[in-house]
Design a protein around this motif. Structure first.
Motif, mmCIF file in Angstrom:
data_model
loop_
_atom_site.group_PDB
_atom_site.id
_atom_site.type_symbol
_atom_site.label_atom_id
_atom_site.label_comp_id
_atom_site.label_asym_id
_atom_site.label_seq_id
_atom_site.Cartn_x
_atom_site.Cartn_y
_atom_site.Cartn_z
ATOM 1 N N LEU A 137 0.836 -1.213 0.000
ATOM 2 C CA LEU A 137 0.000 0.000 0.000
ATOM 3 C C LEU A 137 0.867 1.259 0.000
ATOM 4 O O LEU A 137 0.515 2.255 -0.637
ATOM 5 N N GLN A 138 1.995 1.221 0.671
ATOM 6 C CA GLN A 138 2.906 2.363 0.610
ATOM 7 C C GLN A 138 3.407 2.553 -0.819
ATOM 8 O O GLN A 138 3.515 3.674 -1.318
ATOM 9 N N ARG A 139 3.686 1.422 -1.493
ATOM 10 C CA ARG A 139 4.135 1.515 -2.884
ATOM 11 C C ARG A 139 3.037 2.112 -3.754
ATOM 12 O O ARG A 139 3.285 2.958 -4.610
ATOM 13 N N ALA A 140 1.808 1.689 -3.487
ATOM 14 C CA ALA A 140 0.671 2.213 -4.256
ATOM 15 C C ALA A 140 0.492 3.713 -4.002
ATOM 16 O O ALA A 140 0.187 4.476 -4.921
ATOM 17 N N GLU B 289 3.064 5.348 -6.147
ATOM 18 C CA GLU B 289 2.755 5.287 -7.583
ATOM 19 C C GLU B 289 1.576 6.181 -7.955
ATOM 20 O O GLU B 289 1.534 6.741 -9.040
ATOM 21 N N GLN B 290 0.593 6.281 -7.059
ATOM 22 C CA GLN B 290 -0.626 7.037 -7.378
ATOM 23 C C GLN B 290 -0.523 8.500 -6.938
ATOM 24 O O GLN B 290 -1.506 9.231 -6.986
ATOM 25 N N HIS B 291 0.611 8.902 -6.432
ATOM 26 C CA HIS B 291 0.796 10.281 -5.947
ATOM 27 C C HIS B 291 -0.266 10.630 -4.899
ATOM 28 O O HIS B 291 -0.948 11.643 -4.990
ATOM 29 N N ALA B 292 -0.400 9.749 -3.918
ATOM 30 C CA ALA B 292 -1.487 9.868 -2.948
ATOM 31 C C ALA B 292 -1.103 10.704 -1.721
ATOM 32 O O ALA B 292 -1.751 10.589 -0.686
ATOM 33 N N LEU B 293 -0.057 11.480 -1.827
ATOM 34 C CA LEU B 293 0.268 12.371 -0.708
ATOM 35 C C LEU B 293 0.928 13.642 -1.223
ATOM 36 O O LEU B 293 1.533 13.643 -2.291
ATOM 37 N N GLN B 294 0.758 14.676 -0.426
ATOM 38 C CA GLN B 294 1.448 15.930 -0.732
ATOM 39 C C GLN B 294 2.299 16.322 0.472
ATOM 40 O O GLN B 294 3.473 16.003 0.540
ATOM 41 N N CYS B 295 1.690 16.924 1.498
ATOM 42 C CA CYS B 295 2.522 17.288 2.670
ATOM 43 C C CYS B 295 2.874 16.044 3.488
ATOM 44 O O CYS B 295 3.877 16.021 4.185
ATOM 45 N N GLY B 296 2.038 15.020 3.413
ATOM 46 C CA GLY B 296 2.320 13.751 4.089
ATOM 47 C C GLY B 296 1.869 13.674 5.541
ATOM 48 O O GLY B 296 2.054 12.628 6.178
ATOM 49 N N TYR B 297 1.270 14.761 6.049
ATOM 50 C CA TYR B 297 0.933 14.726 7.471
ATOM 51 C C TYR B 297 -0.130 13.661 7.778
ATOM 52 O O TYR B 297 -0.049 12.962 8.794
ATOM 53 N N CYS B 298 -1.085 13.521 6.889
ATOM 54 C CA CYS B 298 -2.157 12.544 7.130
ATOM 55 C C CYS B 298 -1.740 11.127 6.755
ATOM 56 O O CYS B 298 -2.433 10.161 7.075
ATOM 57 N N THR B 299 -0.629 11.001 6.020
ATOM 58 C CA THR B 299 -0.307 9.739 5.342
ATOM 59 C C THR B 299 -0.144 8.532 6.268
ATOM 60 O O THR B 299 -0.684 7.458 5.953
ATOM 61 N N PRO B 300 0.566 8.648 7.391
ATOM 62 C CA PRO B 300 0.654 7.456 8.248
ATOM 63 C C PRO B 300 -0.722 6.931 8.650
ATOM 64 O O PRO B 300 -0.971 5.715 8.596
ATOM 65 N N GLY B 301 -1.607 7.831 9.017
ATOM 66 C CA GLY B 301 -2.955 7.417 9.410
ATOM 67 C C GLY B 301 -3.726 6.845 8.239
ATOM 68 O O GLY B 301 -4.464 5.864 8.376
ATOM 69 N N MET B 302 -3.551 7.449 7.052
ATOM 70 C CA MET B 302 -4.238 6.944 5.856
ATOM 71 C C MET B 302 -3.763 5.527 5.526
ATOM 72 O O MET B 302 -4.568 4.657 5.166
ATOM 73 N N VAL B 303 -2.457 5.310 5.629
ATOM 74 C CA VAL B 303 -1.914 3.986 5.305
ATOM 75 C C VAL B 303 -2.419 2.956 6.319
ATOM 76 O O VAL B 303 -2.837 1.846 5.936
#
Ligand code: FES
Ligand code: FES
Length: 167
Positions: free
Chosen positions: A87-90, A93-107
């Motif tokens: 999922l991190q790879r996805a 690949e899908q450019h699913a983050l910008q600032c990344g602050y939400c990303t750990p929770g999203m993953v």
């Protein structure tokens, strides 16, 4: 102060904490795991999402003492730069983050969605992500990342829309 013992990413962590210590504080301040973020502290943003015994929870709404004796997985336990989780790879690949602050929770939430096989369509994924806020991406790329990961897994398992009668 009472001691709390939690198995965090497979490592036993025992720390003396106040009764009011939240799980997110235990992880960040006592275990030094800063990948779990705090965005609101009021159970709205999902930045603090971790897995407690395999299920996603918001660690800002759970006392550390409630996780005593249990297993917690944080983003640090999910993958590494050298070996990303699918999922991190996805997300990459899908450019699913910008600032990344939400990303750990999203993953973490995304992995739970995949675990429960809820990633059936965009609407379902969006519904499952309602507790996780992102102020940058507009969500579509996050939804695409989770959907692509689910699609790959289905392919690997030999499930296609035709084979499952879902045409
Ligand atoms: Fe936990 Fe926002 S910090 S939901
Ligand atoms: Fe910035 Fe989601 S990528 S808040």
């Amino acid at each position: 102060m009472p001691k709390v013992t939690i198995i965090v990413n497979g490592i036993v962590q025992t720390h003396e904490v106040e009764g009011r210590t939240l799980l997110v504080q235990f992880l960040r301040e006592h275990c030094g795991l800063k990948g779990t973020h705090v965005g609101c502290d009021t159970s709205q943003c999902g930045c603090c999402t971790v897995h407690l015994d395999g299920r996603s929870i918001k660690s800002c709404t759970c006392l550390a003492s409630m996780a005593d004796g249990h297993e917690v997985r944080t983003i640090e336990g999910v993958g590494s730069v050298e070996a990303l989780h699918p999922l991190q790879r996805a997300f990459n690949e899908q450019h699913a983050l910008q600032c990344g602050y939400c990303t750990p929770g999203m993953v973490m939430q995304g992995i739970d969605i995949l675990r429960r096989e809820r990633a059936t369509d965009d609407a379902t994924i969006r519904h499952e992500l309602e507790g996780n806020l992102c102020r940058c991406t507009g969500y579509q790329n996050i939804v695409d990342a989770i959907a692509s990961c689910a699609g790959r897994r289905a392919q690997a398992q030999g499930h296609t829309p035709e084979s499952s009668g879902e045409a």
